[in-house]
Design an enzyme around this catalytic site. Structure first.
Site, PDB file in Angstrom:
ATOM      1  N   CYS A  87       0.585  -1.206  -0.239  1.00  0.00           N
ATOM      2  CA  CYS A  87      -0.094   0.097  -0.023  1.00  0.00           C
ATOM      3  C   CYS A  87       0.824   1.438  -0.098  1.00  0.00           C
ATOM      4  O   CYS A  87       0.408   2.296  -0.857  1.00  0.00           O
ATOM      5  CB  CYS A  87      -0.876   0.078   1.120  1.00  0.00           C
ATOM      6  SG  CYS A  87      -0.014  -0.292   2.893  1.00  0.00           S
ATOM      7  N   HIS A 117      -2.461   0.909   6.981  1.00  0.00           N
ATOM      8  CA  HIS A 117      -2.867   1.187   5.366  1.00  0.00           C
ATOM      9  C   HIS A 117      -2.497   2.460   4.945  1.00  0.00           C
ATOM     10  O   HIS A 117      -2.497   3.556   5.891  1.00  0.00           O
ATOM     11  CB  HIS A 117      -4.385   0.660   5.210  1.00  0.00           C
ATOM     12  CG  HIS A 117      -4.374   0.370   3.734  1.00  0.00           C
ATOM     13  ND1 HIS A 117      -3.734  -0.243   2.928  1.00  0.00           N
ATOM     14  CD2 HIS A 117      -5.649   1.037   3.156  1.00  0.00           C
ATOM     15  CE1 HIS A 117      -4.400  -0.294   1.711  1.00  0.00           C
ATOM     16  NE2 HIS A 117      -5.648   0.381   1.689  1.00  0.00           N
ATOM     17  N   ASP A 122      -7.851   4.768  -3.682  1.00  0.00           N
ATOM     18  CA  ASP A 122      -7.057   3.582  -3.025  1.00  0.00           C
ATOM     19  C   ASP A 122      -6.685   2.718  -4.252  1.00  0.00           C
ATOM     20  O   ASP A 122      -7.395   1.844  -4.630  1.00  0.00           O
ATOM     21  CB  ASP A 122      -8.050   2.829  -2.323  1.00  0.00           C
ATOM     22  CG  ASP A 122      -7.034   1.722  -1.146  1.00  0.00           C
ATOM     23  OD1 ASP A 122      -6.016   1.273  -1.805  1.00  0.00           O
ATOM     24  OD2 ASP A 122      -7.287   1.403  -0.242  1.00  0.00           O
TER      25      ASP A 122
END
Length: 339
Positions: free
Chosen positions: A104, A144, A159
């Protein structure tokens, strides 16, 4: 009604259309599909060449990353590799482009780099995530990273990690491009609460009370969970539960799925035989160890107008929670306490 109940009612059961400020991006997506890798300092210009608006350019960057960078499971599991990678942001970008893989932080750093290079304001947001497996875990440390990007003086959530194609999914998940804040908050919560982008804000404690919902179809069909009203329910000795949904698409396949899964052997505390012993068993005997027994039995399902009403019985005394499942995808998890 207490504060926590109010929060759940407001955020879980009053959901509108999925309109993530998206347009038809087919032409952009097709053009970007033919763009290969180049030097990191030239990549943004190459990806966005020929596009005029910031929206088109951001979309092009999002598509290129999610098409070309897959999730790096090896990096995720290796502290040694992470120490080699995370020397600097430049090194993360170099390694991400070299390996064409990232976790991420790599996705979000690369996304910001490409936006910065074409003068579009973008930020990396660190925070807490949840999916159905950890729906009831209140995380103390952020796990994250994602992005916010400014288009026409308005911030949007992106995202690229969860949207990207990978070995399990060959399609980009469009839900994570410019996701509406009131949908995004079912699975993402920033360290800085302001970056929820919610008009009325939300606290981490309130976020922890929400179920984990990561499937855009929940919002597309305007699904509202009318019953149960809470994420944790107490079930009396009849073991009967009721689920009532409101949706504009009552033809979807909906069921309930309980956890933990059980077999005849686990319910009766039978010791699992050795491989050699197992191979000699009859099919009927093998089924005692391998055939899953549903822990939720649906007694009745009916459609009344735009509502789907399900009555079910919990058949296992070991059940801890059940999922509301639509077309095979869990859209909410309800924890149960048995009397």
């Amino acid at each position: 009604m207490n504060k926590h109940q109010s929060i759940i009612l407001i955020f879980l059961f009053f959901i509108g259309f999925l309109s993530n400020a998206q347009s038809d991006f087919t032409e952009i997506d097709n053009r970007v599909a033919n763009i290969g890798l180049s030097h990191k300092d030239e990549l943004a210009k190459k990806i966005t060449s020929g596009f005029n608006t910031d929206l088109e350019k951001v979309r092009a960057i999002f598509v290129w990353i999610t098409d070309n960078i897959s999730y790096d499971f090896e990096l995720y599991e290796s502290e040694k590799l992470q120490k080699e990678f995370y020397v600097s942001e430049n090194n993360v970008i170099d390694m991400t482009l070299e390996r064409k893989k990232a976790i991420c932080s790599g996705y979000s750093i690369l996304f910001k780099k490409l936006c910065d290079d074409i003068k579009i304001e973008c930020k990396i947001i660190n925070g807490y995530s949840k999916q159905w497996l950890d729906s009831f875990v209140s995380k103390k440390v952020s796990d994250h990273a994602w992005n916010v990007v400014k288009i026409d003086e308005k911030w949007f959530l992106v995202d690229a990690t969860w949207a990207s194609k990978n070995e399990y999914s060959k399609e980009r998940d469009e839900f994570w491009f410019m996701t509406k804040p009131e949908h995004f908050v079912y699975s993402h919560f920033p360290e800085n609460e302001n970056w929820t982008l919610l008009k009325n804000g939300m606290t981490k404690e309130e976020f922890d009370l929400l179920p984990a919902i990561t499937d855009g179809s929940f919002f597309e069909d305007e699904i509202k969970i009318l019953i149960p009203h809470e994420k944790v329910i107490i079930v009396d000795t009849t073991r009967i539960i009721k689920v009532e949904l409101q949706t504009k698409n009552t033809e979807r396949w909906i069921t309930l799925r309980g956890y933990p899964w059980e077999t005849y052997a686990t319910k009766n505390n039978l010791e699992f035989p050795s491989n050699d012993e197992y191979s000699k068993l009859s099919d009927e005997e093998k089924n005692k160890y391998s055939l899953l027994i549903p822990s939720v039995e649906i007694i009745k399902k009916e459609i009344v107008g735009n509502k789907i009403i399900i009555e079910a019985r919990l058949t296992s005394e070991n059940i801890k929670e059940f999922d509301i499942v639509i077309e095979g995808n869990s859209i909410a998890t309800i924890k149960v306490n048995l009397k």
